[in-house]
Design a protein around this motif. Structure first.
Motif, PDB file in Angstrom:
ATOM      1  N   ALA A  23       0.659  -0.823  -0.122  1.00 14.65           N
ATOM      2  CA  ALA A  23      -0.076   0.283  -0.328  1.00 14.65           C
ATOM      3  C   ALA A  23       0.672   1.211   0.031  1.00 14.65           C
ATOM      4  N   LEU A  24       0.443   2.397  -0.409  1.00 19.07           N
ATOM      5  CA  LEU A  24       0.793   3.932  -0.286  1.00 19.07           C
ATOM      6  C   LEU A  24       0.712   3.947   0.924  1.00 19.07           C
ATOM      7  N   PHE A  25       0.397   3.873   2.193  1.00 18.70           N
ATOM      8  CA  PHE A  25       0.616   4.256   3.825  1.00 18.70           C
ATOM      9  C   PHE A  25      -0.246   3.007   3.930  1.00 18.70           C
ATOM     10  N   GLY A  26       0.264   2.978   5.830  1.00 19.92           N
ATOM     11  CA  GLY A  26      -0.241   2.085   6.655  1.00 19.92           C
ATOM     12  C   GLY A  26       0.060   1.776   8.427  1.00 19.92           C
ATOM     13  N   GLU A  27      -0.139   1.153   9.417  1.00 16.19           N
ATOM     14  CA  GLU A  27      -0.449   1.749  10.273  1.00 16.19           C
ATOM     15  C   GLU A  27       0.084   0.256  11.215  1.00 16.19           C
TER      16      GLU A  27
END
Length: 455
Positions: A23-27
């Motif tokens: 993904a392009l971002f995450g946590e």
């Protein structure tokens, strides 16, 4: 294997792995966050963003039980098996707290390792972090050697873009493939996955080539050479008068007896000429003179009675400016078959033993050592015996080349190779009862390679 490496390897093998979706971002966060994390756990996360981007990690909250050097409870950030950061503690004053600074990975992935022991007595809550893809990977313009350049000006240098390297001069060639691609880690890599560094690849001099224009063969009884015809021929015009052969853009080979006693002195060698009085010659000053360790040294102006191992390397103090009139000759290989003829060249004695002003050359035939007279001097397998019809090396030719194939028969498929070094012979040049003796270069390839590499 060190204790730290062993612990890391065991940790890698034993952790539970969580692989996050691309993904392009995450946590990501510790188990049960914001509640206290469990005791005695080992976890591993693989964080990835699309290839061509860099991944940026920000620790938003950190509350891990402190331990000395973060040994028992920690969060570790790893890229390609290299530990980037290791955290524990509770606030920004702790030594291992990340503070406000994000971590920018060199590539598109990161690994997180989280370890807790069996205590967690104060019920620490662990960590939470976020990651995102940032600007595309840019490998940048590589740092190249002074001899190398890019094939095109200002090429794109981002992920999956390609660059091509070349040597600035046609008198050099790349020793390896010069095409590289920018990978996801921001490195220029070849098709074999080798990283481009300052030492890879290299521009090496093109050896064994001359200006072939079908010239007509030196030397006592020889013919005048044309400019560029024997571009590896060097001349030491002052006493001792002698020759040498350029074998790279820094190194030359000569006979040991030519430089015996001059190891601590500076010698000036001339190149790129066929007229010994030419004022436009390339002048090369010596930085080092290295005589073969098994040569019997006698010093200046003393009579030599044993010419075994008569070979020496000369290192010039500056890079020789290669061009069409000054180029290196190739060395032979260990697998080269014995040759039966060659060409010798030099500025040595002609009729009445007077040194020649001009570079002369001639064809010589190679004979079995048992068929050659030595005048009582020792003959060894490190020598080649050769002579021609009224052609011979003479005083002042010592140190110069005998090369193969015969002059005017070289080609890119068969470059000229240095077969021998003019060493010694009878007192009367051209005496049909005697032949000249040459140092057999093929026997010294390991010594030449090792000496050049170490100096």
């Amino acid at each position: 294997m060190s204790r730290k490496v062993l612990i890391f390897c065991l940790l890698w093998a034993c952790v539970d792995m969580c692989e996050c979706d691309l993904a392009l971002f995450g946590e990501v966060s510790s188990p049960q966050y914001p509640d206290p994390y469990p005791v005695d756990i080992m976890l591993h996360w693989e964080l990835r963003v699309p290839d061509g981007y860099q991944i940026q990690l920000t620790i938003n909250h950190l509350d891990i039980e402190p331990s000395l050097n973060c040994c028992n409870n920690f969060l570790m950030v790893v890229f390609n098996n290299k530990v980037l950061r290791k955290f524990c503690g509770q606030n920004s004053t702790d030594r291992f707290h990340p503070g406000e600074k994000s971590i920018l990975a060199p590539g598109s992935h990161l690994q997180l390792f989280f370890l807790s022991d069996d205590s967690n007595l104060k019920s620490h809550t662990g960590f939470t972090a976020s990651y995102k893809a940032v600007d595309a990977v840019d490998c940048g313009v590589p740092e190249l050697s002074e001899l190398m350049e890019l094939s095109e000006n200002d090429p794109p240098t981002t992920y999956l873009k390609q660059i091509s390297l070349k040597c600035k001069s046609k008198f050099y060639h790349l020793d390896k493939n010069g095409i590289f691609i920018c990978n996801a880690e921001g490195n220029w890599v070849s098709e074999n996955g080798e990283k481009l560094t300052k030492d890879f690849p290299k521009c090496e001099p093109v050896c064994g080539m001359n200006t072939e224009d079908s010239f007509g063969g030196r030397v006592f009884g020889g013919k005048p050479a044309q400019l560029g015809q024997i571009p590896w021929q060097l001349l030491h015009r002052a006493s001792p008068r002698g020759g040498a052969s350029l074998i790279s853009d820094y190194w030359a080979l000569t006979a040991a007896h030519v430089v015996d006693g001059y190891e601590s002195k500076s010698m000036s060698w001339l190149g790129g000429i066929i007229d010994g009085q030419d004022t436009t010659s390339i002048i090369m000053e010596t930085e080092k003179i290295i005589i073969h360790p098994k040569y019997n040294r006698v010093g200046l102006e003393k009579l030599q009675t044993n010419y075994d191992n008569d070979i020496a390397l000369i290192k010039m103090s500056a890079r020789v400016p290669l061009g069409k009139n000054i180029r290196p000759v190739c060395l032979p290989t260990k697998t080269d078959e014995a040759v039966m003829e060659g060409t010798v060249s030099g500025f040595g004695g002609v009729e009445k033993k007077k040194a020649s002003r001009y570079l002369l050359y001639g064809a010589v035939q190679i004979y079995p050592l048992v068929e050659c007279k030595s005048g009582g001097l020792s003959v060894t397998d490190n020598m080649i015996c050769a002579g021609g019809d009224g052609v011979d090396s003479c005083k002042g030719d010592a140190g110069g080349p005998m090369f193969f194939p015969p002059l005017d028969h070289g080609s890119p498929d068969q470059p000229y190779r240095l077969t021998g070094i003019v060493s010694w012979g009878p007192p009367n040049c051209g005496d049909e009862s005697y032949k000249g003796y040459y140092t057999k270069v093929q026997n010294y390839l390991d010594w030449i390679e090792e000496t050049m590499a170490n100096n």
